[in-house]
Design a protein around this motif. Structure first.
Motif, PDB file in Angstrom:
ATOM      1  N   VAL A 199       0.013  -5.444  -6.467  1.00  0.00           N
ATOM      2  CA  VAL A 199      -0.647  -6.686  -6.085  1.00  0.00           C
ATOM      3  C   VAL A 199      -0.664  -7.491  -7.394  1.00  0.00           C
ATOM      4  N   ASN A 201      -7.464   1.068   0.539  1.00  0.00           N
ATOM      5  CA  ASN A 201      -6.499   1.274   1.658  1.00  0.00           C
ATOM      6  C   ASN A 201      -5.542   2.516   1.503  1.00  0.00           C
ATOM      7  N   ALA A 202      -5.200   2.534   0.328  1.00  0.00           N
ATOM      8  CA  ALA A 202      -4.136   3.573  -0.010  1.00  0.00           C
ATOM      9  C   ALA A 202      -4.982   5.129  -0.139  1.00  0.00           C
ATOM     10  N   LEU A 260      -1.172 -14.910  -1.472  1.00  0.00           N
ATOM     11  CA  LEU A 260      -2.534 -14.520  -0.879  1.00  0.00           C
ATOM     12  C   LEU A 260      -2.717 -15.581  -0.197  1.00  0.00           C
ATOM     13  N   ALA A 299      -6.455  -2.910  -1.618  1.00  0.00           N
ATOM     14  CA  ALA A 299      -5.056  -2.151  -1.678  1.00  0.00           C
ATOM     15  C   ALA A 299      -5.309  -0.500  -2.276  1.00  0.00           C
ATOM     16  N   ALA A 300      -6.140  -0.573  -3.169  1.00  0.00           N
ATOM     17  CA  ALA A 300      -6.577   0.874  -3.596  1.00  0.00           C
ATOM     18  C   ALA A 300      -7.486   1.744  -2.592  1.00  0.00           C
ATOM     19  N   LEU A 353     -11.771  -1.270 -10.482  1.00  0.00           N
ATOM     20  CA  LEU A 353     -11.233  -2.683 -10.096  1.00  0.00           C
ATOM     21  C   LEU A 353     -12.371  -3.724  -9.249  1.00  0.00           C
ATOM     22  N   LEU A 361      -7.525   7.585  -6.793  1.00  0.00           N
ATOM     23  CA  LEU A 361      -7.441   6.339  -6.433  1.00  0.00           C
ATOM     24  C   LEU A 361      -8.948   5.478  -6.205  1.00  0.00           C
ATOM     25  N   ILE A 411       0.906   4.474  -2.648  1.00  0.00           N
ATOM     26  CA  ILE A 411       0.869   5.727  -2.286  1.00  0.00           C
ATOM     27  C   ILE A 411       1.929   6.503  -2.854  1.00  0.00           C
ATOM     28  N   VAL A 465       0.884  -1.197  -0.059  1.00  0.00           N
ATOM     29  CA  VAL A 465       0.045   0.099  -0.157  1.00  0.00           C
ATOM     30  C   VAL A 465       1.075   1.151  -0.053  1.00  0.00           C
ATOM     31  N   ALA A 477      -7.951  -8.329  -3.677  1.00  0.00           N
ATOM     32  CA  ALA A 477      -6.741  -7.569  -2.766  1.00  0.00           C
ATOM     33  C   ALA A 477      -6.536  -6.460  -3.578  1.00  0.00           C
ATOM     34  N   ARG A 478      -6.537  -6.247  -4.649  1.00  0.00           N
ATOM     35  CA  ARG A 478      -6.371  -4.947  -5.423  1.00  0.00           C
ATOM     36  C   ARG A 478      -7.380  -4.024  -5.036  1.00  0.00           C
ATOM     37  N   ILE A 517      -7.019 -12.195  -5.919  1.00  0.00           N
ATOM     38  CA  ILE A 517      -6.014 -11.371  -6.286  1.00  0.00           C
ATOM     39  C   ILE A 517      -6.940  -9.906  -6.732  1.00  0.00           C
ATOM     40  N   VAL A 552      -1.606  -0.351  -9.040  1.00  0.00           N
ATOM     41  CA  VAL A 552      -2.128  -0.978  -8.144  1.00  0.00           C
ATOM     42  C   VAL A 552      -1.878  -2.293  -8.618  1.00  0.00           C
TER      43      VAL A 552
END
Lengths: 61, 694
Positions: free
Chosen positions: A55, B496-497, A61, B493-494, B204, B197, A25, A21, B489-490, B486, A51
C-alpha cells in the motif's frame, strides 16, 4: 443423518484476497518460512516494509 | 529425514569405535533394517544412541542415563587420561546431507577415585548442500527440531513395548502432541505469520494515531486499552491452565500411590474405570447436544409446517372441486389459435364471430395452467417435507433418549465415585484417608480453577466483541487527509492479511484433523482384528470406540490394541505429511515427507495374530523402518513377513564374563551368528557385525 456443511478450500481465503493483501500474505509467508530456523526471528521491520510497499504512498485511494 | 548411518564410540555396551553401520534403504520394498540381539545386548542402548545424538533425550525405561561412557573404556584408562564417548548419525533431509555428532568426556583425575564428567555433552552438526560444500550449523537443537520436532521424536524413535503411551497420554502430552504434529506439517509458518502481522498492525495503528484526527485517535486509544486488558486476561487463562495441569498431575500421583496400596488397589482401579466411563459419557453428551442442535437448526422448521400444508391441500382441493384443476389447456395455445384466426376445427376466429368468443372464454380457464404447474411442483416439495417430519421427530426422540440415558448413567457413575471417595476418606488407615482428603482438596481446587477459567474466557470473548465493534467504528470514520487514508489502508491491509492467514490455518487444521482420523481408522482396521473404531478427541486424545448394540462408547483397549493404535497414528502422520507436501507446494508445508520409524521390540507383547499383522504392515507405515529384535521376536511370523524386505541386518554379539552362560546363536540366511559369547576378559561388552546376504 445431518450432513456436514460443504467443505471449503483451505486456500480460498488467500486466493480470494484483494491483490495487495494476497501479495502481503505471500511475501510474509515466504519470509516466515525462510526464517523458520530461528527461534525468535527479528522480522517485524521487514513485514512492515512489505505492507507499506503493497500500500504505497502513490496508492489510488 | 532419512537415516544414512550410525557409528558409536564407547557408548554404553559398545567398547571402542564400532564400524559405520549403514542404514540407508534404497526402495519402499527394501526399507527395513534389523538389529538382532539378546536381552541386555544393547538394543535399547542403540535406540537411545539415536535419541541422545539427535535430541539429548532418552526413552522411558532407559536406566542410568548419566552413565553413557563404556565402563571398560573408563576402567582401562590411566589416571589423568580423558575418555570420550560419542555417537555420530548421518542422515539426509531435503537434498542435504547432515553429519551430527554428540560427544561427552570424562576424566579420572590423579588421586581421585571417581570419574569426573568434563562439561555437558557437545553436539556438532555439519551439512552439505547441492553445491557439495560443507557448512557448520550453530544451534544444533533448533536445526534438528525443524527437521523432526523434538516433542514428536518419541513417536518416531520408540520402545515398542511402551508405545501405547500415545493412547494413554496425559492432557498436557496430548496438547503437546497436537502442537508438534501441526508444526511437523508446516502450520508453524502460518502461526508465526499471523502473530507477526498482528504486531505490525499494532505498529501501523500507532503511526495512524500520530497523524489521525481526534476521533480516530480516541477510538484507537480505547481499542488499545481493551487489547491490553485482553492480553492480561489471556496470560491469566494460561496461568490457570498451568495450575489445573499441575493439580491434575498431583491428583494422578495420589491415584498412583493408592493403586500401589494393596488394601485399596481394587477400589482405585474401579475408580479409574469409572472415570474413563465418566469421560466417555460426557463426550457422548457433548456430541449428542451438538447433533441435536444441528438437527433442529437444519430440519426443525419442518415440524411447524403442518398448518401451511393443510392450507395448501384445501386450496388445491377446492380448485379441483370447482373443476378448475386440472386446467387441461394452456394459455399460450389459446393465444396462438386467436392470433392465427383459425380454430383447430377450421372454424374462422375472426373478431365478432361467436366461435372466437367461445375460444376467448377458454383463456380464463387456461390461466390456471400456471397454477397447476406450481401446484404440481409444490406438491412434490411438500411430499419431501412430509417425509422429513417423521425422520426429524424420530431423530430428536432418539437423541433425547440417548441424552437422558447418558445422564442417568453419569448420575450412577458420579454416585459410585462419591461412595468411593467417602469410603476412602473414612478409611481407618491414616495413610489412605490422608491421601483421599488431599485428593478431594485438589479436585476442589481444580473445579475452582475451571470455574475461573470459564469466567475469564467469557470476559475475553466480551472484550473481543467490544474490540471488533470499535474496529468497525474506526473503519467507518473515514479519514480526510490522504496521508491518513494511506496509513488507514495499511492498517486494514495488515489486518486483512492476518485474518486470512488465520482462516487458512483454521481450515487446514480442520481438514488435517478430519483426514488424520480417517487415516488412523483405515490403518487400524487393516491391522487390528477388532471392530473398534479410533477417535481423536478435540484435545488430541486418541481412543477406541465400539458401537455394538447402540451408541459408540470408549473401550478399555488392550496393550496390543493400544500399540496398534499408536502405530496407526504415527503412520497416519507420515502419510499426511506426504500428501501435504505433494499437494501444497505453493503453501508452507512440511520440508520433507520422509521419516524413519525406529522401534525397539515392537512385537514384544503382541500375540501371534497381531505379531503377524503388525509385521505385515510395518514396512508400509514409514519410509524407513529400523527394528531391534530378540531372537524370539524375530522368529516365525515376523521373519516370514519381513525377510524379503530387509535392506541391512546386524547382529549384536554380547560378550559376557560369566562362565555359566550358554552361548546363543541365531541363524540368518543359512548362516549362524553368535548372540552371546564368553568374554575373553573380565568385561562385558557388545560387538556389532553386519549380515551379508548371499
Amino acid at each position: 443423518m445431518v450432513s456436514d456443511s460443504p467443505r471449503r478450500d483451505p486456500l480460498a481465503p488467500i486466493n480470494e484476497a484483494p491483490e495487495h493483501v494476497r501479495r502481503i500474505i505471500q511475501e510474509v509467508l515466504k519470509l516466515e518460512r525462510d526464517r523458520l530456523y530461528q527461534q525468535r526471528p527479528h522480522i517485524i521491520d521487514d513485514i512492515t516494509r512489505m505492507v507499506k510497499d503493497a500500500v504505497g504512498e502513490d496508492s489510488t485511494l | 529425514m532419512k537415516l544414512q548411518s550410525i557409528q558409536l564410540k564407547n557408548f554404553r555396551q559398545f567398547y571402542g569405535e564400532t564400524a559405520v553401520l549403514r542404514l540407508s534403504t534404497s526402495s519402499r520394498n527394501h526399507n527395513v533394517v534389523v538389529f538382532h540381539g539378546s536381552n541386555g545386548s544393547g538394543k535399547t542402548a542403540l535406540l537411545n544412541a539415536f535419541t541422545w545424538a539427535l535430541y539429548e533425550a532418552f526413552t522411558r525405561g532407559f536406566q542410568y542415563p548419566d552413565q553413557l561412557i563404556n565402563k571398560r573404556a573408563l576402567r582401562l584408562a590411566q589416571p589423568g587420561e580423558v575418555v570420550d564417548a560419542w555417537v555420530e548419525v548421518r542422515f539426509e533431509h531435503e537434498d542435504r546431507h547432515y553429519v551430527l555428532r554428540r560427544a561427552i568426556e570424562a576424566e579420572r583425575r590423579p588421586g581421585e577415585p571417581e570419574w569426573t564428567r568434563l562439561g555437558d555433552a557437545r553436539a556438532s552438526l555439519q551439512w552439505c548442500g547441492a553445491d557439495g560444500k560443507w557448512n557448520s550449523q550453530d544451534r544444533v537443537g533448533d536445526a534438528i527440531g525443524r527437521i523432526l520436532p523434538a516433542d514428536l521424536h518419541s513417536y518416531f524413535f520408540f520402545d515398542g513395548e511402551r508405545i501405547e503411551r500415545i493412547v494413554q497420554a496425559s492432557k498436557d502430552e496430548q496438547v503437546a502432541l497436537g502442537e508438534a504434529t501441526k508444526r511437523l506439517l508446516g502450520l508453524e509458518v502460518l502461526v508465526r505469520g499471523e502473530t507477526h502481522l498482528n504486531r505490525v498492525r499494532k505498529d501501523l495503528e500507532k503511526e495512524l494515531q500520530g497523524i489521525g484526527d481526534p476521533e480516530t485517535k480516541r477510538l484507537l486509544e480505547e481499542k488499545q486499552s481493551l487489547e491490553e486488558e485482553k492480553e492480561q486476561l489471556a496470560t491469566r487463562v494460561e496461568e490457570i491452565a498451568q495450575n489445573i495441569e499441575a493439580d491434575e498431575a498431583r491428583r494422578r500421583e495420589i491415584d498412583d500411590r493408592l493403586r500401589r496400596l494393596d488394601e485399596v488397589r481394587s477400589i482405585q482401579e474401579r475408580r479409574d474405570q469409572l472415570q474413563r466411563e465418566q469421560d466417555g459419557r460426557r463426550a457422548l453428551l457433548t456430541q449428542t447436544r451438538t447433533e441435536l442442535a444441528s438437527l433442529v437448526s437444519t430440519k426443525g422448521f419442518s415440524l411447524f409446517l403442518n398448518p401451511a400444508i393443510e392450507r395448501f391441500r384445501s386450496v388445491i382441493e377446492s380448485l379441483r372441486e370447482r373443476g378448475e384443476l386440472p386446467a387441461g389447456i394452456k394459455r399460450q395455445f389459446v393465444d396462438d389459435l386467436l392470433d392465427s384466426g383459425s380454430c383447430i376445427c377450421d372454424r374462422d376466429l375472426a373478431p365478432g364471430y361467436a366461435p372466437r368468443q367461445a375460444v376467448e372464454a377458454w383463456k380464463a380457464k387456461a390461466g390456471l395452467g400456471d397454477v397447476e404447474e406450481k401446484a404440481i411442483r409444490m406438491g412434490g416439495e411438500i411430499a419431501a417435507i412430509e417425509q422429513v417430519i417423521p425422520d426429524t421427530l424420530s431423530g430428536i426422540d432418539r437423541l433425547q433418549r440417548r441424552k437422558s440415558t447418558a445422564r442417568e448413567e453419569l448420575a450412577r457413575i458420579e454416585q459410585e465415585l462419591d461412595d468411593i471417595k467417602e469410603k476412602l476418606e473414612n478409611s481407618p488407615q491414616e495413610e489412605i484417608s490422608g491421601l483421599e482428603i488431599q485428593r478431594s482438596k485438589i479436585r476442589e481446587a481444580i473445579a475452582q480453577s475451571n470455574r475461573e477459567h470459564g469466567e475469564v474466557s467469557r470476559r475475553i470473548r466480551d472484550l473481543d466483541e467490544k474490540i471488533a465493534e470499535l474496529e468497525k467504528k474506526r473503519a467507518q470514520h473515514q479519514g480526510r487527509e490522504r496521508r491518513q487514508r494511506i496509513a488507514q489502508a495499511r492498517v486494514d491491509a495488515a489486518m486483512n492479511a492476518r485474518d486470512r492467514i488465520r482462516e487458512v490455518r483454521e481450515l487446514l487444521e480442520k481438514e488435517f484433523r478430519k483426514k488424520l482420523v480417517e487415516r488412523v481408522a483405515r490403518i487400524f482396521s487393516r491391522i487390528s482384528v477388532t471392530p473398534y473404531v479410533p477417535e481423536l478427541t478435540d484435545e488430541w486424545g486418541l481412543r477406541l470406540l465400539e458401537s455394538a448394540g447402540g451408541e459408540p462408547l470408549p473401550v478399555a483397549a488392550s496393550q496390543g490394541e493400544s500399540q496398534i493404535l499408536s502405530l496407526s497414528f504415527i503412520a497416519s502422520i507420515i502419510e499426511q505429511a506426504r500428501e501435504m507436501q505433494s499437494k501444497r507446494a505453493h503453501l508452507p508445508g512440511p520440508d520433507s515427507a520422509v521419516y524413519p520409524m525406529v522401534m525397539d521390540s515392537p512385537f514384544g507383547s503382541l500375540d501371534p495374530v497381531y505379531r503377524h499383522q503388525v509385521a505385515e504392515h510395518v514396512p508400509q507405515l514409514a519410509d524407513q523402518v529400523l527394528l531391534f529384535l530378540t531372537q524370539t521376536q524375530w522368529r516365525g511370523e515376523v521373519e516370514q513377513s519381513l525377510s524379503g524386505r530387509v535392506a541391512h541386518s546386524y547382529v549384536l554379539t554380547y560378550f559376557t564374563p560369566r562362565d555359566d552362560i550358554q552361548p546363543e546363536h541365531i541363524e540368518i540366511d543359512g548362516e549362524s551368528f553368535a548372540l552371546v559369547k564368553r568374554s575373553p576378559n573380565e568385561f562385558e561388552y557388545t560387538e556389532i557385525c553386519e549380515v551379508h546376504y548371499g
